[in-house]
Design an enzyme around this catalytic site. Sequence first.
Site, mmCIF file in Angstrom:
data_model
loop_
_atom_site.group_PDB
_atom_site.id
_atom_site.type_symbol
_atom_site.label_atom_id
_atom_site.label_comp_id
_atom_site.label_asym_id
_atom_site.label_seq_id
_atom_site.Cartn_x
_atom_site.Cartn_y
_atom_site.Cartn_z
ATOM 1 N N GLY A 14 0.830 -1.211 0.000
ATOM 2 C CA GLY A 14 0.000 0.000 0.000
ATOM 3 C C GLY A 14 0.860 1.253 0.000
ATOM 4 N N ARG A 75 1.210 -5.076 -5.866
ATOM 5 C CA ARG A 75 1.202 -6.308 -5.090
ATOM 6 C C ARG A 75 1.629 -7.395 -6.070
ATOM 7 N NH1 ARG A 75 -2.709 -3.360 -1.774
ATOM 8 N NH2 ARG A 75 -1.616 -3.313 0.214
ATOM 9 N N ASP A 106 4.000 -4.449 6.430
ATOM 10 C CA ASP A 106 4.268 -5.779 6.931
ATOM 11 C C ASP A 106 4.616 -6.797 5.829
ATOM 12 O OD1 ASP A 106 3.990 -7.206 9.421
ATOM 13 O OD2 ASP A 106 2.394 -8.318 8.404
ATOM 14 N N THR A 129 3.599 2.801 5.914
ATOM 15 C CA THR A 129 2.182 2.414 5.933
ATOM 16 C C THR A 129 1.395 3.412 6.761
ATOM 17 O OG1 THR A 129 0.594 0.833 6.873
ATOM 18 C CG2 THR A 129 2.801 0.727 7.748
ATOM 19 N N ASP A 131 -1.184 2.804 8.356
ATOM 20 C CA ASP A 131 -1.843 2.135 9.496
ATOM 21 C C ASP A 131 -1.047 2.213 10.807
ATOM 22 O OD1 ASP A 131 -3.710 1.439 7.666
ATOM 23 O OD2 ASP A 131 -3.175 -0.678 7.571
ATOM 24 N N ASP A 133 1.031 0.135 11.925
ATOM 25 C CA ASP A 133 0.944 -1.154 12.628
ATOM 26 C C ASP A 133 2.235 -1.968 12.598
ATOM 27 O OD1 ASP A 133 0.847 -1.607 9.940
ATOM 28 O OD2 ASP A 133 -0.778 -3.071 10.014
ATOM 29 N N ARG A 175 -6.802 -2.169 9.086
ATOM 30 C CA ARG A 175 -7.477 -3.466 9.098
ATOM 31 C C ARG A 175 -7.368 -4.198 10.436
ATOM 32 N NH1 ARG A 175 -5.089 -6.446 4.328
ATOM 33 N NH2 ARG A 175 -3.922 -4.531 4.464
HETATM 34 P P1 ADP Z 1 2.196 -4.161 2.651
HETATM 35 O O1 ADP Z 1 3.657 -4.136 2.436
HETATM 36 O O2 ADP Z 1 1.575 -2.804 2.538
HETATM 37 O O3 ADP Z 1 1.820 -4.903 3.928
HETATM 38 P P2 ADP Z 1 1.321 -6.489 1.060
HETATM 39 O O4 ADP Z 1 0.943 -7.328 2.231
HETATM 40 O O5 ADP Z 1 0.428 -6.490 -0.116
HETATM 41 O O6 ADP Z 1 1.507 -4.944 1.432
HETATM 42 O O7 ADP Z 1 2.764 -6.958 0.587
HETATM 43 C C1 ADP Z 1 3.420 -6.343 -0.496
HETATM 44 C C2 ADP Z 1 4.130 -7.362 -1.346
HETATM 45 O O8 ADP Z 1 5.172 -7.983 -0.570
HETATM 46 C C3 ADP Z 1 3.279 -8.537 -1.818
HETATM 47 O O9 ADP Z 1 2.522 -8.222 -2.963
HETATM 48 C C4 ADP Z 1 4.352 -9.562 -2.141
HETATM 49 O O10 ADP Z 1 4.967 -9.292 -3.381
HETATM 50 C C5 ADP Z 1 5.376 -9.319 -1.032
HETATM 51 N N1 ADP Z 1 5.158 -10.261 0.077
HETATM 52 C C6 ADP Z 1 4.257 -10.171 1.089
HETATM 53 N N2 ADP Z 1 4.318 -11.239 1.908
HETATM 54 C C7 ADP Z 1 5.280 -12.052 1.401
HETATM 55 C C8 ADP Z 1 5.820 -13.330 1.761
HETATM 56 N N3 ADP Z 1 5.389 -13.983 2.831
HETATM 57 N N4 ADP Z 1 6.796 -13.846 0.968
HETATM 58 C C9 ADP Z 1 7.257 -13.188 -0.109
HETATM 59 N N5 ADP Z 1 6.792 -11.989 -0.503
HETATM 60 C C10 ADP Z 1 5.818 -11.422 0.224
#
Ligand code: ADP
Length: 326
Positions: A14, A75, A106, A129, A131, A133, A175
Site C-alpha cells: 500500500g 502487489r 508488513d 504504511t 496504518d 501497525d 485493518r
Molecule cells: P504491505 O507491504 O503494505 O503490507 P502487502 O501485504 O500487499 O503490502 O505486501 C506487499 C508485497 O510484498 C506482496 O505483494 C508480495 O509481493 C510481497 N510479500 C508479502 N508477503 C510475502 C511473503 N510472505 N513472501 C514473499 N513476498 C511477500
Amino acid sequence: MSSIKCIGILTSGGDAPGMNAAIRAVTRSAIYNGMEVKGIYRGYKGLITGEIVEFKTQNVSNIIQRGGTILKTARCMEFKTPEGRKQAYDNLLKEKIDALVTIGGDGTLSGARIFAQEFNVPVVGLPGTIDNDLFGTDVTIGYDTALNTIMECVDKIRDTASSHERLFFIEVMGRDAGFLALNGALASGAEAAIIPEISVEKDQLSEMIEQGLRKSKNSSIVLVAESEVTGGAIGVAERVKKEYPHFDVRVTILGHLQRGGSPSAQDRIMATRMGAAAIDALMEDQRNVMIGIQNEQIVYVPFSKAIRNEKPINRDLLNVLRITSI
Ligand code: ADP
C-alpha cells in the site's frame, strides 16, 4: 569502507504519503556516500520484470512534497514463489545491485526477509504504511498525514452532524490496528472509537451507548476501524438500527482519500531521517533490519521482530477519549 557499490530501492504494498521523501533521502544519501542508485519500479514486480532505472540526484528533485510514490507500487504474487524470487535475484546480479532498500508495510518486510535469507543479499526496510501497525517504531511513514486527513474530514462531518442531530459512524483504515481510529477520534473530538484490539474483549458499541451518548448532545461521531472484527462502520450501523432504533444513524467511509495528499512536515522529516539511516545501516554492514524511530532515536529492528510482534495500542488513550467526550 563498505563493499556496497550500488543499491536498489523500491516501494511495495500500500502506498503512503512520505514514501517520496524517503526515496529522495535514500537516493541522495547513497550518492553522497559514493554509491550508485537504481530505482526499481512497481515493487517486487519490477524486480522480477527488470523495470530498473539508474537514479541520479535530479531524479528525486521536487518530489518531497508529493503524495504517493514516484516508483509506483504493486502487489506481486510471483514474489511469494521461490521461482519468482530467483528471477528477481538474477535481475539484481544483472544490474550489479549489491543491496536493497524496500519501503512498505508488513508484507513488504516479510518478502524482504525471505529474499535476504535465500540469497544472502543485504536488505534494509523502511516502515511505510498509514496504518502505523509495525512493531519497533513509534510511528510509520504516512501515518501522521493520514491522521491529519481524517481529522479534517471529521471536522467537516461534524458541521453537518450537529445540524441534523445525528449519530455518525465514520470508517477509517487500519485493518488490524486501531491507531488511526483512536488517535483520529482524540484529534477531532469524536465521542468514541471502535477498534479491533478491544473488540475481542468487550462489546464496544453497547458500552458506548450505555455510558457515552447523552441525549443532550447535538451530535455524536464514532470512528470505526475497518476490520472484520469490528464489523466496520456499516456493520456497526446495522446493529444500531436493530438494537437502538431511536438513533438517526449515518455512515461515512473515508476510504482511499486517507492515502492521498501532500505529506505532513512530520512525515517528511521522519522519512528523510529514516532514508538517510537506511544508508548508514548498510554502510555499518547491517542487514535484515527495519529502520525505526523510538523516542526520537533511530533504531535498527530485526525484520523478524518487526513482522512477528504486534504493536500494542496505548490503552490510556481510550480512557482519555472516554473522559473528554462526556
Ligand atoms: P504491505 O507491504 O503494505 O503490507 P502487502 O501485504 O500487499 O503490502 O505486501 C506487499 C508485497 O510484498 C506482496 O505483494 C508480495 O509481493 C510481497 N510479500 C508479502 N508477503 C510475502 C511473503 N510472505 N513472501 C514473499 N513476498 C511477500
